[in-house]
Write a protein that holds these residues in place. Structure first.
Motif, mmCIF file in Angstrom:
data_model
loop_
_atom_site.group_PDB
_atom_site.id
_atom_site.type_symbol
_atom_site.label_atom_id
_atom_site.label_comp_id
_atom_site.label_asym_id
_atom_site.label_seq_id
_atom_site.Cartn_x
_atom_site.Cartn_y
_atom_site.Cartn_z
ATOM 1 N N THR A 15 -7.189 21.261 -82.006
ATOM 2 C CA THR A 15 -7.017 20.150 -81.216
ATOM 3 C C THR A 15 -6.137 19.143 -81.657
ATOM 4 O O THR A 15 -5.132 18.674 -80.777
ATOM 5 C CB THR A 15 -8.516 19.447 -81.005
ATOM 6 O OG1 THR A 15 -9.512 20.307 -80.719
ATOM 7 C CG2 THR A 15 -8.293 18.621 -79.782
ATOM 8 N N LEU A 16 -6.183 18.936 -82.870
ATOM 9 C CA LEU A 16 -5.421 18.113 -83.661
ATOM 10 C C LEU A 16 -3.914 18.355 -83.283
ATOM 11 O O LEU A 16 -3.100 17.685 -83.096
ATOM 12 C CB LEU A 16 -5.725 17.826 -84.984
ATOM 13 C CG LEU A 16 -4.704 16.967 -85.779
ATOM 14 C CD1 LEU A 16 -4.868 15.485 -85.443
ATOM 15 C CD2 LEU A 16 -5.038 17.057 -87.362
ATOM 16 N N ALA A 17 -3.565 19.593 -83.829
ATOM 17 C CA ALA A 17 -2.421 20.311 -83.484
ATOM 18 C C ALA A 17 -1.672 19.996 -82.203
ATOM 19 O O ALA A 17 -0.570 19.506 -82.038
ATOM 20 C CB ALA A 17 -2.214 21.907 -83.747
ATOM 21 N N GLU A 18 -2.523 20.328 -80.906
ATOM 22 C CA GLU A 18 -1.931 19.871 -79.657
ATOM 23 C C GLU A 18 -1.692 18.394 -79.638
ATOM 24 O O GLU A 18 -0.941 18.180 -78.642
ATOM 25 C CB GLU A 18 -3.131 20.317 -78.834
ATOM 26 C CG GLU A 18 -2.754 20.234 -77.332
ATOM 27 C CD GLU A 18 -1.837 21.041 -76.633
ATOM 28 O OE1 GLU A 18 -1.249 22.141 -77.131
ATOM 29 O OE2 GLU A 18 -1.360 20.911 -75.709
ATOM 30 N N HIS A 19 -2.721 17.743 -79.908
ATOM 31 C CA HIS A 19 -2.552 16.254 -79.730
ATOM 32 C C HIS A 19 -1.311 15.736 -80.425
ATOM 33 O O HIS A 19 -0.418 14.943 -79.972
ATOM 34 C CB HIS A 19 -3.858 15.746 -80.478
ATOM 35 C CG HIS A 19 -4.220 14.299 -79.993
ATOM 36 N ND1 HIS A 19 -5.388 13.328 -80.390
ATOM 37 C CD2 HIS A 19 -3.935 13.641 -78.799
ATOM 38 C CE1 HIS A 19 -5.550 12.273 -79.368
ATOM 39 N NE2 HIS A 19 -4.607 12.378 -78.745
ATOM 40 N N ILE A 20 -0.974 16.103 -81.707
ATOM 41 C CA ILE A 20 0.185 15.699 -82.341
ATOM 42 C C ILE A 20 1.367 16.216 -81.575
ATOM 43 O O ILE A 20 2.379 15.488 -81.384
ATOM 44 C CB ILE A 20 -0.008 16.318 -83.855
ATOM 45 C CG1 ILE A 20 -1.042 15.533 -84.605
ATOM 46 C CG2 ILE A 20 1.643 16.162 -84.540
ATOM 47 C CD1 ILE A 20 -1.022 16.021 -86.286
ATOM 48 N N ALA A 21 1.282 17.394 -81.148
ATOM 49 C CA ALA A 21 2.536 17.967 -80.521
ATOM 50 C C ALA A 21 2.849 17.196 -79.293
ATOM 51 O O ALA A 21 3.874 16.977 -79.061
ATOM 52 C CB ALA A 21 2.168 19.477 -80.191
ATOM 53 N N ARG A 22 1.872 17.061 -78.389
ATOM 54 C CA ARG A 22 2.119 16.096 -77.226
ATOM 55 C C ARG A 22 2.396 14.763 -77.352
ATOM 56 O O ARG A 22 3.621 14.327 -76.810
ATOM 57 C CB ARG A 22 0.769 15.864 -76.207
ATOM 58 C CG ARG A 22 0.286 17.236 -75.918
ATOM 59 C CD ARG A 22 -0.722 17.132 -74.711
ATOM 60 N NE ARG A 22 -1.290 18.589 -74.370
ATOM 61 C CZ ARG A 22 -1.500 18.655 -73.009
ATOM 62 N NH1 ARG A 22 -1.756 17.893 -72.334
ATOM 63 N NH2 ARG A 22 -1.849 20.049 -72.757
ATOM 64 N N TYR A 23 2.173 14.037 -78.576
ATOM 65 C CA TYR A 23 2.517 12.712 -78.917
ATOM 66 C C TYR A 23 4.019 12.781 -79.401
ATOM 67 O O TYR A 23 4.795 12.239 -78.971
ATOM 68 C CB TYR A 23 1.475 12.217 -79.948
ATOM 69 C CG TYR A 23 1.954 10.730 -80.340
ATOM 70 C CD1 TYR A 23 1.665 9.575 -79.590
ATOM 71 C CD2 TYR A 23 2.828 10.558 -81.463
ATOM 72 C CE1 TYR A 23 2.077 8.582 -79.771
ATOM 73 C CE2 TYR A 23 3.314 9.314 -81.573
ATOM 74 C CZ TYR A 23 2.901 8.093 -80.949
ATOM 75 O OH TYR A 23 3.437 6.937 -81.321
ATOM 76 N N GLY A 55 -5.391 8.894 -73.629
ATOM 77 C CA GLY A 55 -4.904 9.548 -72.370
ATOM 78 C C GLY A 55 -4.710 11.348 -72.418
ATOM 79 O O GLY A 55 -5.219 11.997 -71.315
ATOM 80 N N TYR A 56 -4.146 11.512 -73.433
ATOM 81 C CA TYR A 56 -3.769 12.958 -73.602
ATOM 82 C C TYR A 56 -5.297 13.765 -73.613
ATOM 83 O O TYR A 56 -5.324 14.830 -72.765
ATOM 84 C CB TYR A 56 -3.209 13.316 -74.861
ATOM 85 C CG TYR A 56 -1.821 12.758 -75.142
ATOM 86 C CD1 TYR A 56 -0.811 13.157 -74.060
ATOM 87 C CD2 TYR A 56 -1.464 12.003 -76.058
ATOM 88 C CE1 TYR A 56 0.383 12.912 -74.276
ATOM 89 C CE2 TYR A 56 -0.083 11.580 -75.984
ATOM 90 C CZ TYR A 56 0.788 12.026 -75.440
ATOM 91 O OH TYR A 56 2.188 11.548 -75.364
#
Lengths: 180, 180
Positions: A15-23, A55-56
């Motif tokens: 989850t963290l990888a996706e969160h960082i990537a979107r940000y 929001g993500y």
């Protein structure tokens, strides 16, 4: 047969990888996991962007296509032969995540019985011998033994058996028969 | 504080009424709850229509607008002052039900903490002192005390403390301090 409850975010799903990537993508930044060691992503993003971070997680597709944490499929499949495996995930904060989380588990862990998926909030409701989770706060009320799965935010936490990856889970539960 | 897990379908939500209503409407029949005493709806509907019965449960809106079982709101609100109340509902068979069930609970039971909602399959995972449920099969693996909530299909079942309605739940837990 002993029962193991396994958390989803940061333990099975990255989850963290996706969160960082979107940000990073939306804000032209280059945050890495190393930047959030001992912290939450919220701690290093300016206050006026916290709504965006939140929001993500609330968006319809966030939980749909998360990367799988390495070795989790292979090890859990082997563990399911010797333990009752339940997936216990905090989903009630993000009701949009129910469908995506269910589909993700079915897609990536088809060998698990969906009747063993538990979408909850407070994990004290889980009746299991062990809980593998990255969030130590759940261990305060969980009745069994907590096993801390390493994530950047929990690097400074002590007091629980710790596993850094699924190879270490494999060693603990399949070679050593459980945490010592 | 003792913890009570409460089932949703047939205990808080009148799933059967909606199921019968949809079937009657589409097939010009006049089935009543009295017709399914000691049986399941499946037992009195011809085999070639079982897919239709199943289909209602899988449809997007089935769980969105179910009638509330009488007195459940009033009694549960009072019980929440003296017990830890969790809602434990089998949702994994019908993934389309996740969102509707969550919204229904928030709408009709706004005083309950959503972190205490549990969408599961097998209820042996619930760690609670009591489970109020219409399906006795869950009591076989539930570690606490099962309380059978009367529904047409369980009329012939014995061996568990039984409550016929929420007034009897109120008496058992608020006047008598628990089942005897």
């Amino acid at each position: 047969m002993k029962r193991i409850a396994v958390d989803m975010d940061e333990v099975l799903a990255d989850t963290l990888a996706e969160h960082i990537a979107r940000y990073n993508r939306d804000h032209g930044e280059a945050i890495t996991k190393a930047d959030v060691e001992g912290k939450w992503l919220w701690d290093i993003v300016s206050m006026d962007r916290h709504d965006r971070l939140e929001g993500y997680l609330r968006s319809e597709d966030f939980f749909e296509d998360l990367p799988v944490i390495p070795d989790s499929q292979r090890v859990l499949r082997a563990m399911a032969e010797r333990y009752e495996i339940y997936i216990g995930t905090s989903a009630m904060e993000f009701p949009n995540s129910f469908g995506p989380k269910y589909r993700w588990l079915r897609r990536h862990f088809p060998f698990l019985d969906p009747r063993h998926f538990v979408f909850c909030g407070d994990k004290s409701i889980l009746k299991a011998d062990y809980l593998i989770d990255d969030q130590p706060r759940h261990f305060l009320t969980f009745a069994g033994q907590g096993i801390l799965f390493t994530a950047p935010h929990n690097m400074g936490v002590s007091g629980y058996p710790r596993v850094d990856n699924w190879e270490q889970v494999e060693r603990m539960f399949l070679l050593e028969g459980g945490p010592r």
